[in-house]
Enzyme design. Structure first.
Site, PDB file in Angstrom:
ATOM      1  N   TYR A   1       1.542  -0.379 -13.925  1.00  0.00           N
ATOM      2  CA  TYR A   1       2.184  -0.246 -12.598  1.00  0.00           C
ATOM      3  C   TYR A   1       2.204   1.293 -12.193  1.00  0.00           C
ATOM      4  O   TYR A   1       2.373   2.138 -13.119  1.00  0.00           O
ATOM      5  CB  TYR A   1       3.628  -0.980 -12.486  1.00  0.00           C
TER       6      TYR A   1
ATOM      7  N   ASN B   1       8.450  -8.662  -0.903  1.00  0.00           N
ATOM      8  CA  ASN B   1       7.613  -9.322  -0.301  1.00  0.00           C
ATOM      9  C   ASN B   1       7.511  -9.518   1.285  1.00  0.00           C
ATOM     10  O   ASN B   1       6.599  -9.126   1.897  1.00  0.00           O
ATOM     11  CB  ASN B   1       7.388 -10.849  -0.848  1.00  0.00           C
TER      12      ASN B   1
ATOM     13  N   ASN C   1      -0.509 -18.487  -1.023  1.00  0.00           N
ATOM     14  CA  ASN C   1       0.451 -19.086  -1.743  1.00  0.00           C
ATOM     15  C   ASN C   1       1.408 -18.103  -2.199  1.00  0.00           C
ATOM     16  O   ASN C   1       2.578 -18.712  -2.659  1.00  0.00           O
ATOM     17  CB  ASN C   1      -0.137 -20.198  -2.609  1.00  0.00           C
TER      18      ASN C   1
ATOM     19  N   GLY D   1      -4.004  -6.816  -7.136  1.00  0.00           N
ATOM     20  CA  GLY D   1      -5.324  -7.038  -7.753  1.00  0.00           C
ATOM     21  C   GLY D   1      -5.204  -8.004  -8.641  1.00  0.00           C
ATOM     22  O   GLY D   1      -5.760  -7.851  -9.777  1.00  0.00           O
TER      23      GLY D   1
ATOM     24  N   PHE E   1      -2.051  -0.320   0.619  1.00  0.00           N
ATOM     25  CA  PHE E   1      -0.548  -0.415   1.198  1.00  0.00           C
ATOM     26  C   PHE E   1       0.326  -0.750  -0.207  1.00  0.00           C
ATOM     27  O   PHE E   1      -0.037  -1.462  -1.121  1.00  0.00           O
ATOM     28  CB  PHE E   1      -0.231  -1.348   1.933  1.00  0.00           C
TER      29      PHE E   1
ATOM     30  N   LEU F   1       4.555  -0.742  -0.896  1.00  0.00           N
ATOM     31  CA  LEU F   1       5.749  -0.523  -0.295  1.00  0.00           C
ATOM     32  C   LEU F   1       6.629   0.648  -0.797  1.00  0.00           C
ATOM     33  O   LEU F   1       7.304   1.620   0.064  1.00  0.00           O
ATOM     34  CB  LEU F   1       6.499  -1.768  -0.323  1.00  0.00           C
TER      35      LEU F   1
ATOM     36  N   LYS G   1       8.650 -19.513  -7.050  1.00  0.00           N
ATOM     37  CA  LYS G   1       8.950 -18.421  -7.742  1.00  0.00           C
ATOM     38  C   LYS G   1      10.460 -18.581  -8.564  1.00  0.00           C
ATOM     39  O   LYS G   1      10.900 -19.202  -8.143  1.00  0.00           O
ATOM     40  CB  LYS G   1       9.239 -17.272  -6.549  1.00  0.00           C
TER      41      LYS G   1
END
Length: 373
Positions: A94, A167, A193, A287, A310, A312, A368
């Site tokens: 990350y 999100n 989804n 990705g 993008f 955040l 989730k």
């Protein structure tokens, strides 16, 4: 299985223990604080000491609770989701990685228990969410600096508050920042989804935009299609259908999209590009396929398509905390109006974290995982 050692335990050195205490509360004289509850409690947290498979490197441990300094806030966490970015961070893949050992979780909602004497923005009883990634929300409680938190209204559903800060914010900014879309315009997206995908569907519907939502084929495709359409999706198609020649007929009745949102990469992103209107933009924010975005030279030249990215966290760096707070409040208004709901969620007790982590990494998971404290 509850894997819990003694109070942080002899296994951790004093240096590691200090690193897990928030900087705002590391061994300094405690300032006066205002508390909703002064009862001592055991702090449990999901900690990882090195990068790797989350199911193997994450452990449930007991931590010390730092003293509340003048600018600090004692927060009892209520709920925290497991997002793909959380998994990537634990794996070491990350763009932002905290120092190790670290507490997992970048998102969630907590309730203020006590505040330091110089805290003015929140008070005991308020709900708060992280201002930035890397805060470590997978724990029962913690002491954070006031600037690390943003207050949110407590009149919205708990699951909505717990999943508000990543999100929906990503979905809203991508819809607003790259193309000047008007009601009736189309947006196409893959991973429809996902948490972002579901937020895109709902926010787009609230803005009067038409969405073309691409998903992977699966045994319960009709059930998924119905659920996304109930959220406001106009069209739901599979990756396989998107590649068919018949899609040309589809776009005789539906405006070609000016904006594509890509969270997959590889062949899926190539197909999104193929169906974009001339001069349109594809924004990549994930990705999942772990494959590069491949853009046809002819599409770039003859259709003048634009490829953007993008993140955040970068948007937050480029904008003030007040602007982020304004974004949060805008989304809260949509929630109150019934135009934005939390993604399908499964609440899992913190001690069952291994099951939640394993489930969150399985394909075709429609729910989730939310850790409850």
């Amino acid at each position: 299985m509850w894997v819990c050692g003694a109070l942080w335990g002899a296994r951790a050195s004093a240096g590691l223990r200090r690193r897990l205490l928030p900087a705002s509360g590391r061994r300094r004289p405690a300032a006066a604080s205002y508390s909703a509850s002064a009862e001592p409690s055991r702090v449990r947290a999901l900690v990882y000491g090195h990068h790797g498979d989350p199911a193997k490197v994450v452990e449930l441990k007991n931590l010390e609770l730092a003293a509340v300094g003048g600018s600090d806030v004692h927060v009892k966490m209520l709920a925290a989701p497991i997002n793909p970015s959380d998994i990537n961070m634990i794996q070491g893949n990350y763009g932002l990685l905290p120092k190790l050992p670290a507490v997992g979780g970048n998102e969630g909602v907590g309730q203020v228990v006590a505040v330091g004497s110089s805290v003015t923005g929140v008070k005991p009883g308020d709900w708060v969410i992280p201002a930035n990634a890397g805060l470590g929300t997978w724990r029962t409680e913690a002491v954070f600096s006031e600037e690390a938190l943003i207050g949110v209204p407590n009149d919205i559903p708990l699951q909505s508050a717990a999943t508000l800060g990543v999100n929906p914010c990503t979905a809203y900014r991508m819809l607003m920042d790259f193309e000047q879309l008007q009601p009736g315009d189309s947006v196409i997206q893959n991973a429809s989804n996902s948490g972002v995908g579901q937020a895109v569907i709902q926010i787009a519907a609230a803005l009067g935009l038409r969405t073309i939502n691409v998903v992977r084929d699966r045994p319960d495709i009709q059930k998924l299609t119905d659920r996304l359409k109930n959220l406001g999706a106009e069209h739901v198609i599979t990756e396989e259908e998107l590649r068919k020649h018949e899609m040309k007929n589809f776009f005789k009745d539906v405006p070609q999209p000016r904006l594509a949102l890509n969270c997959v990469g590889g062949k899926s992103s190539t197909e999104l590009l193929r169906h974009l209107a001339r001069g349109g933009t594809m924004v990549t924010y994930g990705g999942m396929a772990k494959q590069p975005v491949i853009a046809s030279v002819s599409l770039l030249i003859f259709k003048d398509l634009k490829l953007r990215g993008f993140w955040l966290s970068q948007w937050k760096k480029d904008h003030s905390p007040e602007q982020f707070k304004g974004l949060i409040l805008t989304l809260c208004d949509l929630i109150r109006q019934g135009q934005l709901t939390a993604p399908a969620c499964s609440e899992v007790p913190l001690q069952d974290y291994q099951r939640a982590l394993e489930t969150s990494m399985q394909p075709f998971v429609s729910s989730k995982q939310i850790l409850t404290m």
